[in-house]
Write an enzyme that holds these catalytic residues in place. Structure first.
Site, short mmCIF file in Angstrom:
data_model
loop_
_atom_site.label_atom_id
_atom_site.label_comp_id
_atom_site.label_asym_id
_atom_site.label_seq_id
_atom_site.Cartn_x
_atom_site.Cartn_y
_atom_site.Cartn_z
CG PHE A 100 0.27 4.69 3.72
CD1 PHE A 100 -0.87 4.81 4.49
CD2 PHE A 100 0.78 3.42 3.50
CE1 PHE A 100 -1.51 3.70 5.02
CE2 PHE A 100 0.16 2.30 4.02
CZ PHE A 100 -0.99 2.43 4.78
CB THR A 152 -0.93 0.02 1.23
OG1 THR A 152 -1.82 -1.09 1.16
CG2 THR A 152 -1.76 1.30 1.27
#
Length: 384
Positions: free
Chosen positions: A286, A284
């Site tokens: 960010f 992921t």
């Protein structure tokens, strides 16, 4: 049989002729631009350009029609850019004014910052905070993504760390929507490798589980594993670590959570299965969001957002800007505009620094070409 060098020589000769003809064409379009300026006419005549492309395609024939159409789309985009410079189009674009104001008020990185993230301790978002700010950052969780933006708005936080895309499931739409709603800036990025674990209370087994809790992204990333257990009911929650916290507080061995190993340790849960996400390279990305623009050392990526007019070829013209300038686009994401059917907002990232002249030229051209645009930030790429 002709040799390669001879063929290349022929190409060079043709190219010289094409360059001279292009120079002549641009001289004529410059004169067209003067005429438009004198008679207060717009640069873009969409019907005229559509007909020109059809005519050039007819001249080329069916085999070369697509290639010739693309060639003249690019030539005409360059001509429009020339004329827009002459007419000084884009100088009043509100996005350009916002950008210049933000540059005038750039702040240095905040020392001992207050940081917010969505979730509770043990969330992947908390790990992203640790990655970017280190173990001594003052990081606190909030319940929803928008609460993080509100904390910035109200002065209760200096930065928010938020997930923006996942390598398995793509863009996280809420963050893009909030970035378009709040006029804040991206000042950094980091990545977190996601290894989802199935966890439950001591004494629970795979046979006792009836409900599995996690964020909707966590459930989606583990859908293949969950599909192998059709008797389990997947229940979306606000965040992954909050699911572990809820399961721990429930005292119920029929409940399980999908989240990180760290969350299991924090909330006293046993891990029943590790790495249950179907993509073993699940990562992921960010972003670090600030209410003020910053230009940190090593900044090499620029993020922008813009709205395009609902016209044929408008996106192609944007892409031509970057191709002509030799800039590397690293991301292009679209989001539908609320209450405006079939119109879109585009998030585009490219390599560069705001202090470079080529970047200033590109932003000027975006102001000319888009309905509205914003510079979301210039930050150091960190996608390791």
């Amino acid at each position: 049989m002709e040799d390669l060098q001879s063929l290349r020589g022929q190409i060079d000769q043709i190219d010289r002729q094409m360059v001279e003809l292009f120079r002549q064409r641009m001289d004529v379009t410059r004169r067209v631009g003067r005429y438009k300026a004198e008679h207060n006419l717009p640069v873009l005549d969409q019907e005229r350009e559509r007909q020109v492309l059809l005519d050039k395609g007819d001249l080329a024939g069916e085999e070369l029609r697509p290639a010739v159409t693309t060639l003249f789309q690019t030539i005409m985009a360059l001509s429009r850019r020339q004329q827009r410079d002459m007419l000084k189009e884009g100088a009043d674009n509100p996005g350009l004014r916002r950008y210049l104001d933000a540059r005038a008020h750039v702040r240095p990185p905040v020392k001992s910052p207050r940081v917010v993230y969505q979730g509770v301790p043990g969330a992947y978002s908390e790990q992203a905070c640790l990655n970017f700010f280190g173990p001594h950052g003052n990081a606190q969780g909030v319940e929803q993504f928008e609460h993080a933006f509100q904390a910035l708005r109200d002065g209760r936080a200096d930065y928010a760390v938020l997930p923006i895309e996942n390598s398995s499931t793509g863009a996280i739409r809420q963050i893009y929507d909030l970035l378009s709603q709040y006029e804040y800036f991206i000042v950094g990025e980091t990545t977190v490798r996601v290894e989802h674990c199935l966890m439950a209370l001591p004494g629970a087994t795979l046979d006792t589980i009836a409900q599995v809790y996690s964020h909707e992204q966590g459930l989606f990333q583990c859908e293949q594993y969950l599909a192998a257990h059709p008797n389990w009911r997947a229940v979306p929650q606000a965040d992954t670590a909050g699911s572990a916290q809820m399961v721990a507080a429930s005292g119920d061995v029929t409940k399980a959570a999908i989240c990180s190993e760290r969350a299991a340790q924090l909330y006293g849960l046993n891990i029943l299965a590790r790495g249950i996400n179907h993509n073993s390279q699940n990562t992921t990305r960010f972003v670090v969001v600030s209410p003020r623009m910053e230009l940190r050392e090593g900044a090499d990526k620029i993020s922008t957002v813009f709205i395009l007019p609902h016209e044929a070829g408008s996106l192609h013209e944007i892409l031509t800007i970057f191709a002509v300038r030799g800039l590397n686009m690293v991301k292009l994401e679209s989001r539908p505009l609320p209450q405006r059917s079939w119109e879109y907002m585009f998030f585009l990232e490219f390599n560069g620094h705001l202090d470079q002249q080529v970047t200033a030229d590109v932003l000027h051209e975006l102001a000319q070409t888009t309905g509205d645009f914003r510079v979301l930030g210039n930050f150091r790429s960190n996608l390791d």
